[in-house]
Design an enzyme around this catalytic site. Structure first.
Site, PDB file in Angstrom:
ATOM      1  N   ASP A 105     -52.391  23.675 -55.432  1.00  0.00           N
ATOM      2  CA  ASP A 105     -53.090  24.951 -55.243  1.00  0.00           C
ATOM      3  C   ASP A 105     -53.301  25.575 -56.624  1.00  0.00           C
ATOM      4  O   ASP A 105     -54.362  25.438 -57.220  1.00  0.00           O
ATOM      5  CB  ASP A 105     -52.273  25.858 -54.328  1.00  0.00           C
ATOM      6  N   GLU A 130     -48.787  37.222 -44.225  1.00  0.00           N
ATOM      7  CA  GLU A 130     -49.526  36.198 -43.489  1.00  0.00           C
ATOM      8  C   GLU A 130     -49.075  36.054 -42.044  1.00  0.00           C
ATOM      9  O   GLU A 130     -49.375  35.063 -41.382  1.00  0.00           O
ATOM     10  CB  GLU A 130     -49.439  34.869 -44.238  1.00  0.00           C
ATOM     11  N   LYS A 138     -59.476  26.963 -51.663  1.00  0.00           N
ATOM     12  CA  LYS A 138     -59.629  28.410 -51.467  1.00  0.00           C
ATOM     13  C   LYS A 138     -60.969  28.819 -52.066  1.00  0.00           C
ATOM     14  O   LYS A 138     -61.159  28.705 -53.279  1.00  0.00           O
ATOM     15  CB  LYS A 138     -58.491  29.172 -52.169  1.00  0.00           C
TER      16      LYS A 138
END
Length: 429
Positions: free
Chosen positions: A313, A204, A338
């Site tokens: 998440d 990332e 997401k």
């Protein structure tokens, strides 16, 4: 004008060199919308199914099956449909798939079409995607959650916590926030070099040094913030994605912090976070405990939920059923969004709406396997989410989203809002 004339998918590569799905939706007017689908490294077990081919090709990671599902099964059903009917098209694909987790067509197939339809519709109307999705009220730029030190599944080092991030809450605009983040990122590189650490970057875009402990990562970031001329805790807050499901052992029900040589119970993990929060200006912790450790999450929420954003998440996987259960049980106070965890824009927007109504925050997020597609930047503004998590200011697959947000802020001009610390509207302390 907006009637779909063709839907076409192809196999392309993501930022890790793995195949992913790209979809084009063509309209009778000649207008086209295109979208690319992201992919995660650490995935929740309740996520919608990402269809991979298996076998030798691309080491089993090919997506030709998903591509074929778009071209042979979805496309014939969508030709003649109106691209402006996003909800109807998404529902039709869910119905055609016929499974709870999109395991028939693959969420990567369905999502590619869902996003490409929205792009085509916005292009046909000649308006920006964020305006098409959010209407005239879409004007809030998100606070970036910038992952500048990588560990866990995102890097090959001995740091257990997956992401250490900075959040420039004291900025006056998104443009200033991005500059602050970039300056901290470059100063961090200098600090790491001076200490003799590796400055290679992870998936990332953040650095992946072999630090001696998770706490050293936090201390090093504080040093970089100060070196950049900013005040930790005032202008810049810290955030962590622990990705605890990757640390959890089902055999003994404990969390194994291999880098530190520690094995902790749920309660000890909560105490570990309390200690870190007391020492460092941490405003957000994501997946602090395993996705199935709801008792642990409940304890964490009771102990820290009024002063720290506790993001689900793997815990919620952008799923309204999981989120509703969490809201009912008082677990967490935020959801990570997401798009590929659930597989359609309609369901993504439903999850954001449910979170906001319950007083939870929503953080729009990339995946570790990304592309040049910047749809999530538009989604962040369309929903006035207030926060976006899309990596370091490094690597084009990450920067593409930041650059799109700069464009949107320019387009909005005086209407643009950057709420900074006010984006954490559910924290009282």
């Amino acid at each position: 004008m907006t009637i779909i004339s063709d839907v076409y998918a192809r196999e392309v590569l993501d930022s890790r060199g793995n195949p992913t799905v790209e979809v084009e939706v063509h309209l009778e007017s000649g207008v086209m919308g295109r979208a690319l689908v992201p992919s995660g490294a650490s995935t929740g077990e309740y996520e919608a199914v990402e269809l991979r081919d298996g076998g030798d090709r691309y080491m089993g990671k090919g997506v030709q099956k998903a591509v074929d599902n778009v071209n042979e099964k979805i496309a014939p059903e969508l030709i003649g449909e109106n691209a402006l009917d996003q909800i109807g098209i998404d529902r039709l694909m869910i119905e055609l798939d016929g499974t709870e987790n999109k395991g028939n067509f693959g969420a990567n197939a369905i999502l590619g079409v869902s996003m490409a339809v929205a792009h085509a519709a916005a292009n046909a109307l000649d308006i920006p995607l964020y305006v098409y999705l959010g209407g005239f009220n879409a004007k809030q730029l998100p606070v970036p959650m910038m992952n500048i030190i990588n560990g866990g599944e995102h890097a090959d080092n001995n740091v257990d916590i997956q992401e250490f991030m900075v959040m420039p809450v004291g900025a006056e605009s998104f443009k200033e926030a991005l500059r602050m983040g970039a300056e901290i990122f470059h100063n961090l590189k200098s600090v790491l070099k001076a200490k003799g650490y590796n400055t290679a970057v992870g998936d990332e875009g953040g650095f992946a040094p072999n630090l001696s402990s998770n706490e050293e990562a936090l201390a090093t970031i504080i040093e970089a913030i100060e070196k950049a001329g900013y005040k930790p805790g005032e202008q810049v807050k810290l955030a962590m994605d622990v990705a605890s499901s990757e640390l959890y052992s089902k055999e003994d029900g404990k969390y194994h912090l291999a880098g530190e040589g520690k094995v902790l119970s749920s309660e000890e993990m909560v105490s570990f976070y309390e200690e870190l929060v007391s020492k460092y200006p941490i405003i957000s912790i994501e997946d602090g405990l395993d996705e199935n450790d709801w008792e642990g999450h409940k304890l964490l929420t009771e102990r820290l939920g009024d002063k720290v954003q506790l993001v689900g998440d793997d815990l919620f996987v952008t799923n309204t059923k999981k989120l509703a259960e969490g809201i009912e049980k008082g677990i967490g106070n935020s959801i990570l969004i997401k798009v590929n965890q659930i597989g359609t824009l309609t369901e993504t927007f439903d999850a954001i709406e449910m979170a906001k109504r319950a007083g939870y925050t929503a953080v729009i997020s990339h995946r570790s396997g990304e592309t040049e597609d910047a749809t999530i930047a538009d989604i962040a503004v369309a929903t006035n989410a207030g926060q976006i998590k899309t990596g370091a200011p490094s690597r084009t697959d990450r920067v593409a989203k930041y650059n799109q947000l700069l464009r949107i802020e320019d387009e909005l001009a005086d209407l643009a809002q950057y709420n900074g610390l006010k984006s954490f509207y559910n924290l009282s302390k």
